[in-house]
Design a protein around this motif. Structure first.
Motif, mmCIF file in Angstrom:
data_model
loop_
_atom_site.group_PDB
_atom_site.id
_atom_site.type_symbol
_atom_site.label_atom_id
_atom_site.label_comp_id
_atom_site.label_asym_id
_atom_site.label_seq_id
_atom_site.Cartn_x
_atom_site.Cartn_y
_atom_site.Cartn_z
ATOM 1 N N LEU A 96 0.832 -1.203 0.000
ATOM 2 C CA LEU A 96 0.000 0.000 0.000
ATOM 3 C C LEU A 96 0.868 1.255 0.000
ATOM 4 N N GLY A 97 1.900 1.260 0.820
ATOM 5 C CA GLY A 97 2.819 2.398 0.838
ATOM 6 C C GLY A 97 3.518 2.590 -0.493
ATOM 7 N N LEU A 98 3.976 1.483 -1.083
ATOM 8 C CA LEU A 98 4.639 1.568 -2.388
ATOM 9 C C LEU A 98 3.677 2.057 -3.464
ATOM 10 N N ALA A 99 2.436 1.583 -3.421
ATOM 11 C CA ALA A 99 1.456 2.001 -4.423
ATOM 12 C C ALA A 99 1.159 3.493 -4.324
ATOM 13 N N VAL A 100 1.039 4.003 -3.102
ATOM 14 C CA VAL A 100 0.784 5.438 -2.922
ATOM 15 C C VAL A 100 1.941 6.259 -3.474
ATOM 16 N N LEU A 101 3.180 5.803 -3.238
ATOM 17 C CA LEU A 101 4.349 6.521 -3.749
ATOM 18 C C LEU A 101 4.422 6.457 -5.273
ATOM 19 N N LEU A 102 4.172 5.255 -5.822
ATOM 20 C CA LEU A 102 4.286 5.091 -7.273
ATOM 21 C C LEU A 102 3.111 5.722 -8.015
ATOM 22 N N ASP A 103 2.015 5.980 -7.313
ATOM 23 C CA ASP A 103 0.861 6.614 -7.958
ATOM 24 C C ASP A 103 1.149 8.069 -8.288
ATOM 25 N N ARG A 104 2.128 8.617 -7.594
ATOM 26 C CA ARG A 104 2.510 9.992 -7.890
ATOM 27 C C ARG A 104 3.550 10.008 -9.006
ATOM 28 N N SER A 105 3.799 11.158 -9.570
ATOM 29 C CA SER A 105 4.743 11.253 -10.685
ATOM 30 C C SER A 105 6.170 11.134 -10.161
ATOM 31 N N LEU A 106 6.728 9.940 -10.267
ATOM 32 C CA LEU A 106 8.113 9.706 -9.856
ATOM 33 C C LEU A 106 8.942 9.316 -11.063
ATOM 34 N N ALA A 107 10.236 9.592 -10.973
ATOM 35 C CA ALA A 107 11.134 9.166 -12.038
ATOM 36 C C ALA A 107 11.237 7.637 -12.036
ATOM 37 N N LEU A 108 11.405 7.066 -13.220
ATOM 38 C CA LEU A 108 11.548 5.614 -13.384
ATOM 39 C C LEU A 108 10.346 4.849 -12.830
ATOM 40 N N GLN A 109 9.167 5.446 -12.915
ATOM 41 C CA GLN A 109 7.977 4.827 -12.344
ATOM 42 C C GLN A 109 7.691 3.461 -12.975
ATOM 43 N N GLY A 110 7.765 3.363 -14.290
ATOM 44 C CA GLY A 110 7.487 2.097 -14.970
ATOM 45 C C GLY A 110 8.480 1.012 -14.594
ATOM 46 N N ILE A 111 9.761 1.375 -14.512
ATOM 47 C CA ILE A 111 10.787 0.387 -14.153
ATOM 48 C C ILE A 111 10.587 -0.109 -12.729
ATOM 49 N N LEU A 112 10.254 0.817 -11.821
ATOM 50 C CA LEU A 112 10.033 0.425 -10.430
ATOM 51 C C LEU A 112 8.825 -0.494 -10.294
ATOM 52 N N ARG A 113 7.757 -0.206 -11.022
ATOM 53 C CA ARG A 113 6.577 -1.076 -10.970
ATOM 54 C C ARG A 113 6.930 -2.482 -11.440
ATOM 55 N N SER A 114 7.686 -2.582 -12.520
ATOM 56 C CA SER A 114 8.093 -3.894 -13.042
ATOM 57 C C SER A 114 8.991 -4.623 -12.055
ATOM 58 N N ALA A 115 9.908 -3.883 -11.430
ATOM 59 C CA ALA A 115 10.832 -4.506 -10.477
ATOM 60 C C ALA A 115 10.097 -5.049 -9.258
ATOM 61 N N TYR A 116 9.118 -4.292 -8.765
ATOM 62 C CA TYR A 116 8.362 -4.748 -7.595
ATOM 63 C C TYR A 116 7.449 -5.917 -7.938
ATOM 64 N N PHE A 117 6.974 -5.965 -9.184
ATOM 65 C CA PHE A 117 6.065 -7.047 -9.568
ATOM 66 C C PHE A 117 6.808 -8.334 -9.925
ATOM 67 N N LEU A 118 8.095 -8.233 -10.205
ATOM 68 C CA LEU A 118 8.868 -9.384 -10.650
ATOM 69 C C LEU A 118 8.769 -10.599 -9.718
ATOM 70 N N PRO A 119 8.831 -10.453 -8.382
ATOM 71 C CA PRO A 119 8.720 -11.641 -7.520
ATOM 72 C C PRO A 119 7.440 -12.438 -7.713
ATOM 73 N N SER A 120 6.364 -11.788 -8.138
ATOM 74 C CA SER A 120 5.081 -12.472 -8.294
ATOM 75 C C SER A 120 5.092 -13.491 -9.417
ATOM 76 N N ILE A 121 5.986 -13.323 -10.394
ATOM 77 C CA ILE A 121 6.010 -14.240 -11.531
ATOM 78 C C ILE A 121 7.141 -15.255 -11.433
ATOM 79 N N ILE A 122 7.913 -15.201 -10.361
ATOM 80 C CA ILE A 122 8.984 -16.171 -10.156
ATOM 81 C C ILE A 122 8.420 -17.407 -9.476
ATOM 82 N N SER A 123 8.852 -18.571 -9.910
ATOM 83 C CA SER A 123 8.397 -19.825 -9.312
ATOM 84 C C SER A 123 8.720 -19.861 -7.819
#
Length: 295
Positions: A96-123
């Protein structure tokens, strides 16, 4: 008048028949792969024996009485409750904290979202092997502790520390999924509410507490229930990292069912334990559907 009513009834019957025709493949698959296994599981929980030439036989509620009076089962339930609660709370707060931060205009927002989501697709098996290597006695975690003057800890061989390793893995695994769910929920909150709060003099914390959290209520409930179900069905972490040890301290309900069914070949007793797990899961699903219905 009669003719028009009859034609409407015929049309309705035709539409109903066509609907059943189109639904039948899905209903057949649902019946074969979902409803029938659940019904057979429930039946099996009232039996004893094995799938050999001797077969199974009816014993009534004896398996459920065994659950009530088996200390190991209650220890496993306690382990599962501790694991679920300790995983659930950080798996909601951190994303929730990460989502609130990433919902705002931050640099590298797309890369950070992908990096945080990466564990969900790992076996989970691959992640479990990685965590076992990290936390083994001669692993990198203990090597770092030695560098800062802290004695090595037997993470996977200690009844106190083994469970936190499993919890840490589960939090890491669930973090990305919940973050994406919260990001989607944040998009549904009208910006006009934040603008009105600013005009009323609300600071960032007050906006979060009085605007963001109420707006995310259904999303929070959805994330909480899906995370609880994810933790209740946890198996790979235990199987790969600890094997339920040491001294049964990390044995969770699904792994306990697996041991009773495929190590002890006590399928009736394992089915009774699985029925208890199914009942808890159905209650959670009911609460989720009821919440969405109210919304």
């Amino acid at each position: 008048m009669k003719t028009s009513r009859l034609s409407r009834m015929q049309l309705l019957d035709n539409d109903t028949f066509a609907a059943w025709i189109f639904l039948s493949p899905a209903l057949i698959l649902l019946g074969v792969f979902v409803i029938w296994p659940i019904a057979y599981l429930f039946y099996l929980s009232f039996t004893a024996g094995s799938f050999t030439s001797a077969g199974t036989y009816w014993i009534g509620l004896k398996n459920y009485w065994r659950l009530l009076f088996t200390p190991d089962f209650w220890q496993v339930l306690g382990n599962t409750f501790y694991f679920t609660v300790a995983t659930l709370i950080p798996s909601l707060i951190i994303p929730l904290g990460l989502a609130v931060l990433l919902d705002r205009s931050l640099a590298l927002q797309g890369i950070l979202r992908s990096a945080y989501f990466l564990p969900s697709i790992i076996s989970l098996v691959a992640a479990g092997l990685g965590f076992r290597w990290l936390f083994q006695t001669t692993g990198p975690i203990n090597a770092f502790l030695n560098l800062v003057g802290i004695p090595a800890i037997s993470w996977l061989g200690d009844t106190f520390w083994a469970m936190p390793v499993l919890i840490l893995l589960s939090i890491w695994k669930q973090l990305g999924f919940n973050m994406v769910v919260f990001l989607a929920g944040l998009q549904t909150i009208p910006r006009s509410r934040y603008e009105a709060a600013e005009l009323d003099g609300a600071n960032a914390w007050q906006q979060f507490w009085h605007v963001t959290l109420p707006g995310l209520r259904p999303t929070l409930i959805f994330a909480a229930i899906t995370t609880a179900i994810f933790t209740l069905r946890s198996f790979e972490q235990v199987y790969v990292i600890t094997g339920g040890g040491p001294l049964n301290s990390t044995n969770l309900l699904v792994y306990y069912i697996y041991q009773e069914a495929f190590a002890q070949f006590d399928f009736g007793y394992a089915a009774a334990a699985a029925t208890v797990l199914l009942a808890v899961t159905l209650v959670l699903v009911y609460l989720q559907l009821r919440t969405w219905g109210e919304e």
